[in-house]
Design an enzyme around this catalytic site. Structure first.
Site, mmCIF file in Angstrom:
data_model
loop_
_atom_site.group_PDB
_atom_site.id
_atom_site.type_symbol
_atom_site.label_atom_id
_atom_site.label_comp_id
_atom_site.label_asym_id
_atom_site.label_seq_id
_atom_site.Cartn_x
_atom_site.Cartn_y
_atom_site.Cartn_z
ATOM 1 N N ALA A 27 -5.555 6.495 -4.847
ATOM 2 C CA ALA A 27 -4.236 6.969 -5.279
ATOM 3 C C ALA A 27 -4.193 8.491 -5.365
ATOM 4 C CB ALA A 27 -3.884 6.341 -6.625
ATOM 5 N N HIS A 28 -2.988 9.003 -5.682
ATOM 6 C CA HIS A 28 -2.784 10.457 -5.652
ATOM 7 C C HIS A 28 -3.641 11.186 -6.688
ATOM 8 C CE1 HIS A 28 0.983 9.913 -8.482
ATOM 9 N NE2 HIS A 28 -0.123 9.466 -9.007
ATOM 10 N N ASN A 29 -4.138 12.343 -6.247
ATOM 11 C CA ASN A 29 -4.899 13.278 -7.074
ATOM 12 C C ASN A 29 -6.250 12.748 -7.548
ATOM 13 O OD1 ASN A 29 -1.726 14.058 -7.956
ATOM 14 N ND2 ASN A 29 -3.071 15.713 -7.269
#
Length: 345
Positions: free
Chosen positions: A241-243
């Site tokens: 997922a993001h980051n």
């Protein structure tokens, strides 16, 4: 498996720093398992579980440690670590071929893209504005390289890989078919009875010598980039997922999902079907066993598990019932302890 190339056993021995017990001039045309290897094929022995196959193997030669060399039927190639030596030799028999310079007439390339003359771009590839592709890169059929992305030297993208805009690959990155890097992270803000999308403005950065399996998804960062550090190995069908940030040389097996903004340390191993929730920290050198749910940070290296292992169905049903009774049982134990303490006063 027999390949189109062949090497003398002496040549292979020099690659893995091995000692030959037998004919150094024999030609090895491929690698195979102990029970299937035959004429012109090299095998390896590293697991005592298969010792019965070692003395019976028809392999032309076997990679083996000195402790077991006397059991080899034909020729032995003696090395310190047979499995590691096998891994190194597979590169010399790989079916993949170096990039053949040129851009297919069926590719669509923006005029502002920069493609090194030694790179190979196959049919039906789309390369958008501002893309930079370095030397000896292979871009397989049907790939899409989004605007202002960069692909480092000797990277290989198999068929139908998608890099969204602002995805940056280091050197020698291998991405298998169907993987998508840089799609939007799952970010929404609640406004009364509806969701408002948070546009994902970061990118994805992948370090050198990373391998990404088939159908892996790595989301772009919300503001800062999602980062996969050098040497990371990702199996098939993983969601990042993001980051998220994954530390150097960590390996993650198939079916695992890592939620947003979690940081995984260096040299970790995460077994298949594991789930890691968001905003956590995982220490370097952590091992997570299969199907583990990680819901809080791990600050100390070690092995971690959750859930219950396989057992007969009827026993599992009884244990589930008992698990539901644990809270009540704990209350009763505390009450008994309090009563005993009062009686001893």
């Amino acid at each position: 498996m027999t390949s189109e190339v062949g090497f003398s056993l002496q040549t292979l021995a020099s690659i893995v720093e091995g000692k030959i017990q037998g004919d150094p001039a024999m030609i090895i045309n491929g690698l195979n398992t102990l029970n299937l290897a035959g004429r012109g094929e090299l095998s390896f022995f590293s697991n005592p579980r298969y010792i019965h196959q070692l003395s019976e193997s028809e392999a032309a030669a076997v990679l083996v440690s000195s402790d077991y060399a006397h059991l080899v039927k034909n020729t032995a190639l003696i090395v310190a670590d047979p499995y590691l030596a096998f891994a190194k030799l597979t590169h010399h028999y790989d079916w993949r071929r170096p990039a053949q310079p040129g851009v297919s007439s069926q590719a669509i390339v923006d005029p502002t893209a920069v493609i090194h003359e030694s790179a190979q771009v196959c049919a039906n590839v789309v390369i958008e504005a501002g893309v930079s592709i370095a030397a000896n890169v292979y871009i397989g059929p049907g790939c899409v390289i989004g605007s202002y992305s960069t692909v480092g030297e000797t990277c290989r993208l198999e068929a139908n890989v998608t890099l969204y805009p602002n995805v940056h690959l280091g050197q020698r990155v291998l991405i298998h078919s169907g993987s998508v890097l840089g799609a939007d992270g799952f970010g929404f803000a609640r406004e009364q009875r509806q969701w408002i999308k948070i546009c994902q403005l970061g990118g994805v950065r992948v370090g050198d010598d990373v391998e990404i399996g088939a159908s892996v998804t790595i989301d772009r960062g919300a503001l800062a980039d999602t980062v996969i550090e050098k040497g990371v190995k990702l199996d098939n069908q993983i969601q990042i997922a993001h980051n998220v940030r994954i530390g150097e040389h960590t390996a993650i097996a198939g079916g695992t999902a890592v939620a947003g903004s979690t940081r995984i340390g260096k040299y970790c191993t995460i077994a298949g079907m594991s789930g890691i929730t968001g905003h956590l920290e995982i220490a370097d050198n952590t091992h997570i066993t299969a199907m583990t749910l990680v819901s809080k940070s791990i600050n100390k290296a070690g092995a971690y598990s959750s859930g219950t292992g396989q057992e007969p169905h009827q026993q599992w049903k009884r244990n589930v019932v008992r698990f539901r009774q644990l809270d009540e049982l704990a209350k009763r134990v505390r009450k008994l302890e309090q009563t005993l303490a009062e009686d001893n006063e």
